[in-house]
Design an enzyme around this catalytic site. Structure first.
Site, PDB file in Angstrom:
ATOM      1  N   GLY A  96       2.653  -0.945   4.371  1.00  0.00           N
ATOM      2  CA  GLY A  96       2.700   0.454   3.974  1.00  0.00           C
ATOM      3  C   GLY A  96       4.150   0.907   3.806  1.00  0.00           C
ATOM      4  N   GLY A  97       4.690   1.487   4.866  1.00  0.00           N
ATOM      5  CA  GLY A  97       6.037   2.078   4.830  1.00  0.00           C
ATOM      6  C   GLY A  97       7.102   1.211   4.162  1.00  0.00           C
ATOM      7  CB  SER A 155       4.568  -1.596  12.238  1.00  0.00           C
ATOM      8  OG  SER A 155       4.205  -0.247  12.479  1.00  0.00           O
ATOM      9  CG  ASN A 189      -1.755   1.199   1.389  1.00  0.00           C
ATOM     10  OD1 ASN A 189      -1.827   2.039   0.481  1.00  0.00           O
ATOM     11  ND2 ASN A 189      -2.408   1.338   2.540  1.00  0.00           N
ATOM     12  CD1 TRP A 190       3.330   0.963  -3.007  1.00  0.00           C
ATOM     13  CD2 TRP A 190       3.515   2.275  -4.814  1.00  0.00           C
ATOM     14  NE1 TRP A 190       4.019   0.262  -3.960  1.00  0.00           N
ATOM     15  CE2 TRP A 190       4.145   1.045  -5.082  1.00  0.00           C
ATOM     16  CE3 TRP A 190       3.494   3.251  -5.818  1.00  0.00           C
ATOM     17  CZ2 TRP A 190       4.763   0.771  -6.313  1.00  0.00           C
ATOM     18  CZ3 TRP A 190       4.102   2.979  -7.033  1.00  0.00           C
ATOM     19  CH2 TRP A 190       4.739   1.753  -7.276  1.00  0.00           C
ATOM     20  CE  LYS A 191      -0.303   3.351   4.720  1.00  0.00           C
ATOM     21  NZ  LYS A 191      -0.334   3.464   6.154  1.00  0.00           N
ATOM     22  CD  GLU A 214      -3.129   5.660   6.610  1.00  0.00           C
ATOM     23  OE1 GLU A 214      -3.067   5.686   5.373  1.00  0.00           O
ATOM     24  OE2 GLU A 214      -2.232   5.169   7.323  1.00  0.00           O
ATOM     25  N   GLY A 233       1.961   2.402  10.869  1.00  0.00           N
ATOM     26  CA  GLY A 233       2.948   3.473  10.781  1.00  0.00           C
ATOM     27  C   GLY A 233       3.632   3.801  12.096  1.00  0.00           C
ATOM     28  CD  GLU A 241      -4.070  -2.348   7.207  1.00  0.00           C
ATOM     29  OE1 GLU A 241      -2.999  -2.700   6.712  1.00  0.00           O
ATOM     30  OE2 GLU A 241      -4.585  -1.237   7.001  1.00  0.00           O
ATOM     31  CG  HIS A 245      -6.196   2.112   5.029  1.00  0.00           C
ATOM     32  ND1 HIS A 245      -5.754   3.083   5.903  1.00  0.00           N
ATOM     33  CD2 HIS A 245      -5.187   1.211   4.913  1.00  0.00           C
ATOM     34  CE1 HIS A 245      -4.525   2.767   6.297  1.00  0.00           C
ATOM     35  NE2 HIS A 245      -4.153   1.636   5.718  1.00  0.00           N
TER      36      HIS A 245
HETATM   37  P1  PGA Z   1       2.404   0.458   7.671  1.00  0.00           P
HETATM   38  O1  PGA Z   1       0.972   0.643   6.975  1.00  0.00           O
HETATM   39  O2  PGA Z   1       2.995  -0.818   7.146  1.00  0.00           O
HETATM   40  O3  PGA Z   1       3.197   1.678   7.254  1.00  0.00           O
HETATM   41  O4  PGA Z   1       2.173   0.395   9.132  1.00  0.00           O
HETATM   42  C1  PGA Z   1       0.121  -0.441   6.756  1.00  0.00           C
HETATM   43  C2  PGA Z   1      -1.171   0.012   6.158  1.00  0.00           C
HETATM   44  O5  PGA Z   1      -1.644   1.115   6.500  1.00  0.00           O
HETATM   45  O6  PGA Z   1      -1.768  -0.684   5.319  1.00  0.00           O
END
Ligand code: PGA
Length: 251
Positions: A234-235, A213, A11-13, A99, A173, A167, A97
């Site tokens: 994500g990250g 994470s 997930n590149w966000k 976010e 994050g 999640e 998600h």
């Molecule tokens: P993260 O994000 O790996 O940066 O914690 C995961 C996600 O939001 O899907």
């Protein structure tokens, strides 16, 4: 050997524009191996989808979007139709998600409409659920997850096309991942609910993945759990070397 095919989502966000995305994926393709054994899905931002879609054709890597609207078309300024995603060869779409829930006020009803629409047009939802820190601390995790699941999946029939992502918000994050045991407890709980509502066979085939994470150091332990069928990263998914290492792991 896992029961269900391992899902590795990146997930590149809101990172990597189409030029950066092109460079990233071209390098990625040169370094990865054994992709048939897992399902690797990239989720770039909307404006990067077309470029990535062109580069990954016939490579075995799949494409997904980070969001969708629930209507086909119309006066919805700033929104993206699920049909546009299909036209770009997206197979998956992330829905719900945290976010999106938190910063863009998406609620369970909107998420439910998006899931149903995605399924109608043959996009596979990656449906995210998870509790926040306060809810975990006060022992409300299962209650919250159950409510999100029931509301998000209201009147949803084709469950075999869905991936559920657990999640926990406190893990996203933050650098603090759920332990394999914490994740297993929630994954088993989700599978039980699905089994009650949809039957054992559907629940046994459902992939429940973990996100929050995940990195090259903790992924192995997490995926050792039989209940964890993959990850949404994500990250670490936009750090080229690390993502290559993750994809190349012999899982
Ligand atoms: P993260 O994000 O790996 O940066 O914690 C995961 C996600 O939001 O899907």
């Amino acid at each position: 050997m896992k029961k269900r095919k391992i899902f590795i989502g990146g997930n590149w966000k809101m990172n990597l524009n189409h030029l950066e995305g092109k460079e990233f994926v071209e390098k990625l393709l040169k370094s990865i191996k054994n992709i048939e054994k897992k399902e690797i899905v990239l989720f770039p931002p909307f404006t990067t989808l077309f470029t990535v879609s062109e580069i990954i054709k016939n490579t075995g890597i799949k494409l997904g979007a980070q969001n969708t609207h629930w209507e086909d078309k119309g006066a919805f300024t700033g929104e993206i139709s699920p049909l546009f995603l299909i036209a770009l060869d997206c197979e998956y779409v992330i829905i719900g998600h945290s976010e999106r829930r938190r910063y863009f006020f998406e609620n369970d009803e909107m998420i439910n409409k998006k899931i149903k629409k995605a399924l109608d047009v043959n996009l596979k939802p990656v449906f995210c659920v998870g509790e926040d820190l306060e809810e975990r601390k006060t022992g409300k995790t299962f209650e919250v997850i159950e409510k999100q699941l029931k509301k998000g999946l209201k009147d949803v029939e084709k469950l075999n096309e869905i991936v559920i992502a657990y999640e926990p918000i406190w893990a996203i994050g933050s650098g603090i991942n759920a332990t394999p045991v914490q994740a297993r407890e929630v994954h088993s709980f989700i599978r039980e609910i699905i089994s009650k509502d949809y039957g054992k066979e559907i629940s046994e085939n459902l992939r429940i993945i973990y996100g929050g994470s995940v990195n090259k150091n903790n992924i192995y332990e997490l995926l050792k759990e039989e209940e964890i069928d993959g990850v949404l990263i994500g990250g670490a998914s936009i750090k080229l070397e690390e993502f290559v290492q993750i994809v190349n792991l012999d899982l």
